[in-house]
Design an enzyme around this catalytic site. Structure first.
Site, PDB file in Angstrom:
ATOM      1  N   ALA A  63     -22.819   8.157   6.208  1.00 28.87           N
ATOM      2  CA  ALA A  63     -22.842   7.576   4.869  1.00 28.87           C
ATOM      3  C   ALA A  63     -24.284   7.500   4.393  1.00 28.87           C
ATOM      4  O   ALA A  63     -25.215   7.388   5.194  1.00 28.87           O
ATOM      5  CB  ALA A  63     -22.221   6.189   4.911  1.00 28.87           C
ATOM      6  N   GLY A 108     -20.651   8.287   9.570  1.00 27.58           N
ATOM      7  CA  GLY A 108     -19.575   8.853   8.753  1.00 27.58           C
ATOM      8  C   GLY A 108     -19.386  10.344   8.983  1.00 27.58           C
ATOM      9  O   GLY A 108     -18.295  10.876   8.758  1.00 27.58           O
ATOM     10  N   GLU A 111     -17.205  10.521  11.902  1.00 20.85           N
ATOM     11  CA  GLU A 111     -15.877  10.079  11.443  1.00 20.85           C
ATOM     12  C   GLU A 111     -15.171  11.188  10.656  1.00 20.85           C
ATOM     13  O   GLU A 111     -13.958  11.361  10.764  1.00 20.85           O
ATOM     14  CB  GLU A 111     -16.037   8.806  10.612  1.00 20.85           C
ATOM     15  CG  GLU A 111     -16.464   7.629  11.486  1.00 20.85           C
ATOM     16  CD  GLU A 111     -16.917   6.405  10.694  1.00 20.85           C
ATOM     17  OE1 GLU A 111     -17.849   6.557   9.869  1.00 20.85           O
ATOM     18  OE2 GLU A 111     -16.352   5.333  10.895  1.00 20.85           O
ATOM     19  N   GLU A 131     -24.194   3.275  13.800  1.00 20.41           N
ATOM     20  CA  GLU A 131     -24.202   2.206  12.789  1.00 20.41           C
ATOM     21  C   GLU A 131     -24.821   0.914  13.305  1.00 20.41           C
ATOM     22  O   GLU A 131     -25.476   0.193  12.539  1.00 20.41           O
ATOM     23  CB  GLU A 131     -22.769   1.931  12.298  1.00 20.41           C
ATOM     24  CG  GLU A 131     -22.213   2.998  11.372  1.00 20.41           C
ATOM     25  CD  GLU A 131     -21.495   4.140  12.085  1.00 20.41           C
ATOM     26  OE1 GLU A 131     -21.686   4.304  13.306  1.00 20.41           O
ATOM     27  OE2 GLU A 131     -20.748   4.881  11.417  1.00 20.41           O
TER      28      GLU A 131
HETATM   29  N1  CAA Z   1     -28.368   8.585   4.516  1.00 21.57           N
HETATM   30  C1  CAA Z   1     -29.319   8.916   3.609  1.00 21.57           C
HETATM   31  N2  CAA Z   1     -30.321   9.785   3.861  1.00 21.57           N
HETATM   32  C2  CAA Z   1     -30.364  10.315   5.101  1.00 21.57           C
HETATM   33  C3  CAA Z   1     -29.401  10.018   6.081  1.00 21.57           C
HETATM   34  C4  CAA Z   1     -28.370   9.104   5.747  1.00 21.57           C
HETATM   35  N3  CAA Z   1     -27.380   8.784   6.608  1.00 21.57           N
HETATM   36  N4  CAA Z   1     -29.710  10.687   7.217  1.00 21.57           N
HETATM   37  C5  CAA Z   1     -30.827  11.400   6.926  1.00 21.57           C
HETATM   38  N5  CAA Z   1     -31.211  11.179   5.667  1.00 21.57           N
HETATM   39  C6  CAA Z   1     -32.359  11.750   4.958  1.00 21.57           C
HETATM   40  C7  CAA Z   1     -33.652  11.095   5.397  1.00 21.57           C
HETATM   41  O1  CAA Z   1     -33.848   9.865   4.731  1.00 21.57           O
HETATM   42  C8  CAA Z   1     -34.664  12.155   5.036  1.00 21.57           C
HETATM   43  O2  CAA Z   1     -34.865  12.090   3.647  1.00 21.57           O
HETATM   44  P1  CAA Z   1     -36.385  12.089   3.051  1.00 21.57           P
HETATM   45  O3  CAA Z   1     -36.926  13.428   3.435  1.00 21.57           O
HETATM   46  O4  CAA Z   1     -36.171  11.932   1.574  1.00 21.57           O
HETATM   47  O5  CAA Z   1     -37.081  10.955   3.708  1.00 21.57           O
HETATM   48  C9  CAA Z   1     -33.910  13.451   5.319  1.00 21.57           C
HETATM   49  O6  CAA Z   1     -32.510  13.100   5.326  1.00 21.57           O
HETATM   50  C10 CAA Z   1     -34.240  14.061   6.675  1.00 21.57           C
HETATM   51  O7  CAA Z   1     -34.019  13.068   7.668  1.00 21.57           O
HETATM   52  P2  CAA Z   1     -35.126  12.649   8.741  1.00 21.57           P
HETATM   53  O8  CAA Z   1     -36.482  12.830   8.183  1.00 21.57           O
HETATM   54  O9  CAA Z   1     -34.762  11.290   9.260  1.00 21.57           O
HETATM   55  O10 CAA Z   1     -34.875  13.770   9.857  1.00 21.57           O
HETATM   56  P3  CAA Z   1     -35.128  13.629  11.420  1.00 21.57           P
HETATM   57  O11 CAA Z   1     -34.963  14.994  11.977  1.00 21.57           O
HETATM   58  O12 CAA Z   1     -36.374  12.903  11.704  1.00 21.57           O
HETATM   59  O13 CAA Z   1     -33.907  12.710  11.952  1.00 21.57           O
HETATM   60  C11 CAA Z   1     -31.626  11.973  12.117  1.00 21.57           C
HETATM   61  C12 CAA Z   1     -32.584  13.165  11.865  1.00 21.57           C
HETATM   62  C13 CAA Z   1     -31.708  11.532  13.587  1.00 21.57           C
HETATM   63  C14 CAA Z   1     -30.210  12.478  11.829  1.00 21.57           C
HETATM   64  C15 CAA Z   1     -32.001  10.800  11.196  1.00 21.57           C
HETATM   65  O14 CAA Z   1     -32.108  11.282   9.863  1.00 21.57           O
HETATM   66  C16 CAA Z   1     -31.027   9.668  11.194  1.00 21.57           C
HETATM   67  O15 CAA Z   1     -30.993   8.893  12.131  1.00 21.57           O
HETATM   68  N6  CAA Z   1     -30.216   9.533  10.127  1.00 21.57           N
HETATM   69  C17 CAA Z   1     -29.338   8.410   9.911  1.00 21.57           C
HETATM   70  C18 CAA Z   1     -28.097   8.550  10.794  1.00 21.57           C
HETATM   71  C19 CAA Z   1     -27.238   7.325  10.640  1.00 21.57           C
HETATM   72  O16 CAA Z   1     -27.619   6.215  10.927  1.00 21.57           O
HETATM   73  N7  CAA Z   1     -25.971   7.516  10.208  1.00 21.57           N
HETATM   74  C20 CAA Z   1     -25.025   6.460  10.014  1.00 21.57           C
HETATM   75  C21 CAA Z   1     -25.024   6.016   8.588  1.00 21.57           C
HETATM   76  S1  CAA Z   1     -24.026   4.567   8.357  1.00 21.57           S
HETATM   77  C22 CAA Z   1     -22.449   5.135   8.257  1.00 21.57           C
HETATM   78  O17 CAA Z   1     -22.183   6.324   8.337  1.00 21.57           O
HETATM   79  C23 CAA Z   1     -21.418   4.074   8.091  1.00 21.57           C
HETATM   80  C24 CAA Z   1     -20.023   4.533   8.184  1.00 21.57           C
HETATM   81  O18 CAA Z   1     -19.354   4.391   9.163  1.00 21.57           O
HETATM   82  C25 CAA Z   1     -19.366   5.096   7.040  1.00 21.57           C
END
Ligand code: CAA
Length: 267
Positions: A63, A108, A111, A131
């Site tokens: 998400a 997500g 999921e 999460e």
């Molecule tokens: N939401 C919004 N933006 C996201 C994102 C997310 N879930 N995941 C990555 N991005 C964006 C980053 O903010 C970044 O954007 P900017 O360049 O504008 O800063 C871009 O994508 C690239 O990401 P990273 O620079 O972080 O890339 P990385 O290679 O260093 O890391 C990653 C990759 C490990 C996947 C890391 O991006 C990460 O941990 N992402 C979040 C994953 C996460 O926590 N997902 C769960 C979300 S909550 C959810 O899903 C709830 C549910 O059950 C519905």
């Protein structure tokens, strides 16, 4: 378009297309995915679906955290309800749906893969429900579908620690059933989906629905339903054609998806 729909013969290829944000799903993207699924359901020439992510880094990073970060409880509930609705639509649609997981499938994104019928992964793919690292928990069905797809212990491990796993570990717990080199994944997914698309649509859809039932309800009632559905298959063109083709040592010519279905409950 945040979600692309490409028609490749009888297979609909849906691509989450926000690679700069690792295909994270905002409310708009979820709506778009929902709309594309609706287009597929309306088109009888499309008999199977493959879902993948644009770019070489992510299937879907979950998400959209940026959009979610300012939500209050009611807004978060509405967002989770929307996400759960899309996941359930995928799980319940009569067509087979294959996830081609070409990189991160987190939160997500994991999921979404879990809502699909078959998960195929690139060898570098990574899965997780991170999460808890954000102070929340899965909200699009992850706690339920991960436990049902793998095991209670493994689901708790991922959902409670937030740790990520690689494709081989995902394979060892049944989260994925195929692993391919990244540059071969999409072709392999299209081939698998294409095979199901050329199969008997009613029987394939009922096989999906019956397997879904195994995860809930009463075992004896489900077995009774299997008896009904199995016998109903013997009123279809596809049963007559499939068995005749086998006996005549030729390829079967199954009915189109919009042919009359024997089951009034079917889509
Ligand atoms: N939401 C919004 N933006 C996201 C994102 C997310 N879930 N995941 C990555 N991005 C964006 C980053 O903010 C970044 O954007 P900017 O360049 O504008 O800063 C871009 O994508 C690239 O990401 P990273 O620079 O972080 O890339 P990385 O290679 O260093 O890391 C990653 C990759 C490990 C996947 C890391 O991006 C990460 O941990 N992402 C979040 C994953 C996460 O926590 N997902 C769960 C979300 S909550 C959810 O899903 C709830 C549910 O059950 C519905």
């Amino acid at each position: 378009m945040p979600v692309d729909l490409e028609r490749r013969d009888a297979v609909a290829l849906l691509t989450l297309n926000q690679p700069k944000a690792l295909n994270a799903l905002s409310a708009d993207m979820l709506s778009d995915l929902d709309a594309r699924l609706g287009e597929v359901e309306e088109d009888p020439s499309l008999r199977a679906v493959v879902i993948t992510g644009a770019g070489d880094k992510a299937f879907c990073a979950g998400a959209d955290v940026k959009a979610m970060s300012t939500a209050d409880a009611l807004e978060a509930r509405a967002f989770a309800r929307q996400g759960q609705g899309v996941m359930s639509r995928i799980e319940n649609m009569s067509r087979p749906v294959v996830a081609a997981v070409n990189g991160f499938a987190l939160g997500g994104g994991c999921e979404l893969a879990l809502a699909c019928d078959i998960r195929m992964a690139a060898d570098g793919a990574r899965f997780g429900q991170p999460e808890v690292t954000l102070g929340i928990l899965p909200g699009w069905g992850g706690t339920q579908r991960l436990a049902r797809t793998t095991s209670m212990g493994f689901a708790k491990d991922l959902c409670m620690t937030g740790r990520l796993i690689d494709a081989r570990t995902a394979m060892s717990v049944g989260l994925v059933t195929h692993i391919h080199p990244a540059d071969e994944l999409l072709d392999a997914a299209m081939k698998l989906a294409g095979g199901m698309a050329s199969g008997p649509a009613w029987a394939v859809g009922e096989a999906k629905a019956m397997c879904n039932l195994a995860l809930s309800g009463d075992h004896r009632a489900n077995l009774a339903r299997e008896l009904d559905v199995f016998s109903l298959a013997f009123s279809t063109h596809d049963q007559a054609e499939g068995m005749a083709a086998f006996l005549e040592k030729r390829s079967p010519d199954f009915a189109p998806l919009d042919a009359p279905s024997p089951n009034p409950e079917s889509e």
